[in-house]
Design a protein around this motif. Structure first.
Motif, PDB file in Angstrom:
ATOM      1  N   ALA A   5      45.246  53.797  26.938  1.00 52.26           N
ATOM      2  CA  ALA A   5      45.906  52.621  27.492  1.00 52.26           C
ATOM      3  C   ALA A   5      44.880  51.569  27.891  1.00 52.26           C
ATOM      4  CB  ALA A   5      46.749  53.010  28.695  1.00 52.26           C
ATOM      5  N   CYS A  21      48.834  50.613  24.331  1.00 50.31           N
ATOM      6  CA  CYS A  21      48.505  52.038  24.309  1.00 50.31           C
ATOM      7  C   CYS A  21      48.474  52.491  22.863  1.00 50.31           C
ATOM      8  CB  CYS A  21      49.527  52.836  25.095  1.00 50.31           C
ATOM      9  SG  CYS A  21      49.249  54.615  25.043  1.00 50.31           S
ATOM     10  N   MET A  33      57.985  56.684  22.542  1.00 53.58           N
ATOM     11  CA  MET A  33      56.809  56.254  23.305  1.00 53.58           C
ATOM     12  C   MET A  33      57.297  55.506  24.531  1.00 53.58           C
ATOM     13  SD  MET A  33      54.192  55.013  20.290  1.00 53.58           S
ATOM     14  CE  MET A  33      52.696  55.322  21.247  1.00 53.58           C
ATOM     15  N   TRP A  35      56.331  53.912  28.821  1.00 53.21           N
ATOM     16  CA  TRP A  35      55.452  53.569  29.931  1.00 53.21           C
ATOM     17  C   TRP A  35      56.073  54.085  31.226  1.00 53.21           C
ATOM     18  CZ3 TRP A  35      50.675  51.578  29.327  1.00 53.21           C
ATOM     19  CH2 TRP A  35      50.373  50.977  28.115  1.00 53.21           C
ATOM     20  N   THR A  49      61.060  52.979  27.718  1.00 55.33           N
ATOM     21  CA  THR A  49      60.767  53.799  26.551  1.00 55.33           C
ATOM     22  C   THR A  49      61.310  53.125  25.299  1.00 55.33           C
ATOM     23  OG1 THR A  49      62.813  55.070  26.726  1.00 55.33           O
ATOM     24  CG2 THR A  49      60.873  55.953  27.864  1.00 55.33           C
ATOM     25  N   ILE A  68      59.249  46.183  26.131  1.00 53.44           N
ATOM     26  CA  ILE A  68      58.475  47.210  25.436  1.00 53.44           C
ATOM     27  C   ILE A  68      58.644  47.013  23.941  1.00 53.44           C
ATOM     28  CG2 ILE A  68      60.350  48.925  25.458  1.00 53.44           C
ATOM     29  CD1 ILE A  68      58.160  51.077  25.896  1.00 53.44           C
ATOM     30  N   ARG A  70      56.678  48.341  19.879  1.00 53.73           N
ATOM     31  CA  ARG A  70      55.728  49.264  19.251  1.00 53.73           C
ATOM     32  C   ARG A  70      55.466  48.834  17.829  1.00 53.73           C
ATOM     33  NH1 ARG A  70      58.370  55.176  19.153  1.00 53.73           N
ATOM     34  NH2 ARG A  70      56.826  55.649  17.524  1.00 53.73           N
ATOM     35  N   TYR A  92      49.697  52.389  35.519  1.00 55.54           N
ATOM     36  CA  TYR A  92      50.650  52.498  34.426  1.00 55.54           C
ATOM     37  C   TYR A  92      50.131  53.498  33.394  1.00 55.54           C
ATOM     38  CZ  TYR A  92      53.369  48.602  36.209  1.00 55.54           C
ATOM     39  OH  TYR A  92      54.167  47.804  36.990  1.00 55.54           O
ATOM     40  N   CYS A  94      50.914  55.566  29.697  1.00 60.56           N
ATOM     41  CA  CYS A  94      51.723  55.657  28.487  1.00 60.56           C
ATOM     42  C   CYS A  94      51.953  57.130  28.154  1.00 60.56           C
ATOM     43  CB  CYS A  94      51.085  54.923  27.315  1.00 60.56           C
ATOM     44  SG  CYS A  94      49.416  55.426  26.897  1.00 60.56           S
ATOM     45  N   ASN A  95      53.009  57.347  27.424  1.00 58.17           N
ATOM     46  CA  ASN A  95      53.433  58.719  27.135  1.00 58.17           C
ATOM     47  C   ASN A  95      54.147  58.757  25.797  1.00 58.17           C
ATOM     48  OD1 ASN A  95      56.126  60.527  27.295  1.00 58.17           O
ATOM     49  ND2 ASN A  95      54.466  61.614  28.323  1.00 58.17           N
ATOM     50  N   THR A  96      54.031  59.878  25.115  1.00 60.97           N
ATOM     51  CA  THR A  96      54.910  60.151  24.003  1.00 60.97           C
ATOM     52  C   THR A  96      55.504  61.537  24.176  1.00 60.97           C
ATOM     53  OG1 THR A  96      55.132  60.374  21.609  1.00 60.97           O
ATOM     54  CG2 THR A  96      52.999  60.941  22.539  1.00 60.97           C
TER      55      THR A  96
END
Length: 122
Positions: A5, A21, A33, A35, A49, A68, A70, A92, A94-96
Motif C-alpha cells: 500500500a 495497493c 480487494m 480497504w 471493497t 474504490i 481497481r 489504512y 488493503c486486503n484481498t
C-alpha cells in the motif's frame, strides 16, 4: 503474493488523497480487494471493497466521499478519498480475500498489506 500500500500522508480537512495497493507475485486471479482502516484505540473496520467484476460496497461513513476502483491488469486497487474529515484519520490497510497463486497452483486467503497512515488535520 504480497500487497503493498502507498499514498498516505497528512492532509487538511476537506482535502483529498489517493491510496494505491499493488499485489505482487505469481498471480493468476484476485477475487475481492478492499480497504480497511484502524484508528488509534479502535478496531479495524471496513472502508470499501470491490469485486473482480467491479461491484462495490462502502461503509456508510465514507459513502459519497470515497471511491474504490481497481485495475485487474495491474493487480492494483485504489481508494480516492475526497472531502476528508479528521475522523478519517487512521492507518489504512488493503486486503484481498482470495488470490490464485500461479506458482503453487492454489488459492491463498485473506492477505493483508502493511498499512499506510492517513492523518487529516489542520
Amino acid at each position: 503474493v504480497q500487497l503493498q500500500a502507498s499514498g498516505g500522508g497528512l492532509v487538511q480537512p476537506g482535502g483529498s488523497l489517493k491510496l494505491s495497493c499493488a499485489a505482487s507475485g505469481s498471480i493468476v486471479s484476485i477475487n475481492v480487494m478492499g480497504w480497511y482502516r484502524q484508528a488509534p484505540g479502535k478496531q479495524r473496520g471496513l472502508v470499501a471493497t470491490i469485486t473482480a467484476g467491479g461491484s462495490t460496497v462502502y461503509a456508510d461513513s465514507v459513502k459519497g466521499r470515497f471511491t474504490i476502483s481497481r485495475d485487474n491488469a495491474k493487480a492494483t486497487v485504489y481508494l480516492q478519498m475526497n472531502s476528508l474529515k479528521p475522523e478519517d484519520t487512521a492507518v489504512y490497510y488493503c486486503n484481498t480475500d482470495r488470490v490464485l497463486d500461479g506458482t503453487r497452483g492454489t488459492w491463498r486467503y485473506n492477505i493483508w498489506g502493511q498499512g499506510t497512515e492517513v492523518t487529516v488535520s489542520s
